[in-house]
Design an enzyme around this catalytic site. Sequence first.
Site, mmCIF file in Angstrom:
data_model
loop_
_atom_site.group_PDB
_atom_site.id
_atom_site.type_symbol
_atom_site.label_atom_id
_atom_site.label_comp_id
_atom_site.label_asym_id
_atom_site.label_seq_id
_atom_site.Cartn_x
_atom_site.Cartn_y
_atom_site.Cartn_z
ATOM 1 C CG ASN A 101 -1.389 1.398 1.666
ATOM 2 O OD1 ASN A 101 -2.586 1.885 0.727
ATOM 3 N ND2 ASN A 101 -1.213 1.883 2.466
ATOM 4 C CB SER A 156 -3.916 5.253 -8.154
ATOM 5 O OG SER A 156 -4.600 6.595 -8.706
ATOM 6 C CE1 TYR A 170 0.404 7.798 -6.775
ATOM 7 C CE2 TYR A 170 -1.507 8.868 -7.916
ATOM 8 C CZ TYR A 170 -1.171 8.013 -7.004
ATOM 9 O OH TYR A 170 -1.845 7.169 -5.989
ATOM 10 C CB ALA A 171 -0.400 8.549 -14.394
ATOM 11 C CE LYS A 174 -0.151 4.491 -6.572
ATOM 12 N NZ LYS A 174 0.213 3.477 -5.518
#
Length: 268
Positions: A101, A156, A170-171, A174
């Site tokens: 997580n 996400s 981040y994109a 993930k």
Amino acid sequence: MNKSVNSSQSTFFAGKVVLVTGAAHGIGKGICEAFLKHGATVIGTDILEKELLEVDKEIGGIERKAAFYTYSCDLTDESNIKELIEYVINYFNRIDVLVNNAGGVCGQVHQPVEEVSAEAWRKIFSVNLDAAFYTTKAAAPYMKRQNYGRIINISSGAGRSTSLTGIQAYASAKAGQIGFTRQMAQELGAFGITVNNVAPGFVLSNPSTQKQWEAMSHEKQQSLVESISVKRLGEPEDIAYPVLFFASDFASYISGQTISADGGLQLF
Ligand SMILES: NC(=O)c1ccc[n+]([C@@H]2O[C@H](COP(=O)([O-])OP(=O)(O)OC[C@H]3O[C@@H](n4cnc5c(N)ncnc54)[C@H](O)[C@@H]3O)[C@@H](O)[C@H]2O)c1
């Protein structure tokens, strides 16, 4: 290392040893709580030692059935992770569930791509993707030995589509984590190990998301909530429940899958 105990409302996960990364607040804390309520032995790990002890005080120490342990380390360092998994095995002799997580945007905000440094890019990858690789690599031999394991990665909506933050790394990290989930599902399935993924929507569970929410005009906030099918933002427990499902024997024939826990924001 610190240990305390928690009231157990059910014994559904009794005897299961569960390791949750990023447990010091937000969604990770919610996942620890949910497993504890259902009788698991939970090890929560995070880089934030002080906050982790606060969590321990808050969710541990009520009754004598399920146990909560904390272990503080930086998950971007592979040697720390080897020690963490060895600690779990030495102490509990098994690891049934691994929840990857830990993650987030590392305090970053959107910048035009030409201004993003390699260092900023790598930082986000190291906690959102590398750490999941290191923990999986370290836990897999023990799960194979048990012929049993459940690995659940927290990605996400950003990894399935785009990020509201606009942060490219981040994109990408993930999305990479979802690919890693599928590949590991295929590789580890023969050893009784399933690997699945939960993709949260918008949860006010960390300072970055909180800031992002507060920076929105009232109209923008309303329009975000309006775009969510169930018309509300998520809570940590909304993310914990699909994690529990993937960890349970109800999901023993499911592997390599991603569930969006986003109230019906992204509809595929
Ligand atoms: N909150 C949201 O809206 C949302 C949406 C989609 C996905 N997610 C994902 O859910 C997960 C949990 O998010 P959250 O909102 O609870 O965020 P959070 O920041 O509250 O929790 C992340 C935890 O990871 C820990 N962590 C970060 N770097 C670490 C490191 N190097 N070593 C050890 N621990 C480290 C942090 O200290 C923190 O406690 C993250 O992977 C995040 O990307 C959150």
